[in-house]
Scaffold this motif. Structure first.
Motif: not given
Length: 286
Positions: A142-143, A160-164, A181-183, A200-202
């Motif tokens: 998921x992006x 996998x989840x990013x930018x969410x 990441x970044x979520x 990571x970076x959440x």
């Protein structure tokens, strides 16, 4: 190849077992299972207004189309489907389906979607009312997902989840292998009873988040409001920016944070020496 243009189809199984077809600007209404058992379809600028339109299908491409409220439970037991720039009003859209690609889609009622599905690839999706999304699903990438719905990913694996953004109480329960990441995640009791979770970076807001986990990694994350965290977790590697309300009885690993309100270590339940805790650059000594 068959071509269907500007059609108006009603009645049960209106185009049943249609294969190798292009469908453009067609309306399907007042009848169930319009395209059941069909394959190799290209659908554009069409609307689906009744139940079960795409059951037991394979190799389907849909774009610029609309699924109305009564097209609920619309895509079950289907393999290899790609949907671009579509809007859905209906719940329970996917169930026991495989190899799903979604791009630029909107779900106004995403309740109980993606149950027991596998091979899901999502980019740029908005999902409202999405309780219990991804239940027992696997192989998910998921992006840019905006989800407003509780209990997402319960029992899911290989995620996998990013930018969410996930506004979801009790997310990531009973999960195996998730990399996020970044979520932004807002919810209670995140990640319980899971294995191999990485964030990571959440930015995370929770109550009693991250308990009963085997294999937990947090890097460069924030944990707003998180109390009694990491209870009975083992093999953890946690680096948190800022404050943690409280830490309770981690089994093993390493926790680093800028500050913590309370650390609870019950020697009758755990061996405190198996977890290194560093607060504000200083090792916490029992």
């Amino acid at each position: 190849m068959k071509f269907y243009f500007d059609g108006n189809y009603e009645g049960e199984r209106a185009l049943y077992n249609t294969n190798d077809a292009v469908i453009v600007n067609c309306r399907f209404h007042d009848g169930e299972s319009h395209l059941k058992e069909s394959s190799d379809l290209e659908i554009r600028m069409s609307s689906f207004e009744w139940k079960y339109p795409l059951w037991y299908c394979s190799n389907v491409k849909v774009r610029d189309s609309f699924f109305a409220l009564m097209s609920r439970s619309g895509i079950w037991y289907t393999e290899n489907i790609e949907m671009i720039n579509c809007t859905f009003e209906c719940p329970k859209t996917f169930r026991r389906a495989k190899n799903i690609t979604l791009k630029d889609v909107i779900f106004l009622d995403a309740n109980e979607m993606f149950w027991n599905c596998e091979g899901i690839n999502i980019s740029n999706m908005k999902a409202d009312n999405g309780d219990y999304m991804f239940f027992n699903a696997k192989d998910i990438e998921i992006d840019n997902l905006y989800l407003d719905g509780n209990y997402c990913f319960d029992g899911a694996s290989n995620i996998k989840v990013s930018n969410s953004t996930l506004l979801s109480k009790d997310s990531f329960w009973n999960v195996e292998n998730a990399y996020t990441t970044n979520t932004k995640i807002v919810g209670e009791y995140i990640g319980w009873n899971s294995k191999n979770l990485t964030f990571i970076d959440c930015d995370i807001e929770s109550e009693q988040g991250f308990c009963y986990i085997k294999g937990l990694t947090l890097k460069n994350c924030t944990l707003k409001g998180t109390n009694l965290s990491f209870e009975l977790c083992e093999d953890i590697d946690v680096e948190v920016k800022g404050h943690i309300v409280s830490i309770k009885n981690p089994i093993s690993g390493r926790i680093v944070c800028d500050s913590v309100g309370e650390i609870i270590l019950d020697k009758a339940l755990i061996d405190p020496s198996k977890t290194e805790i560093i607060v504000g650059g200083k090792r916490y000594e029992i």
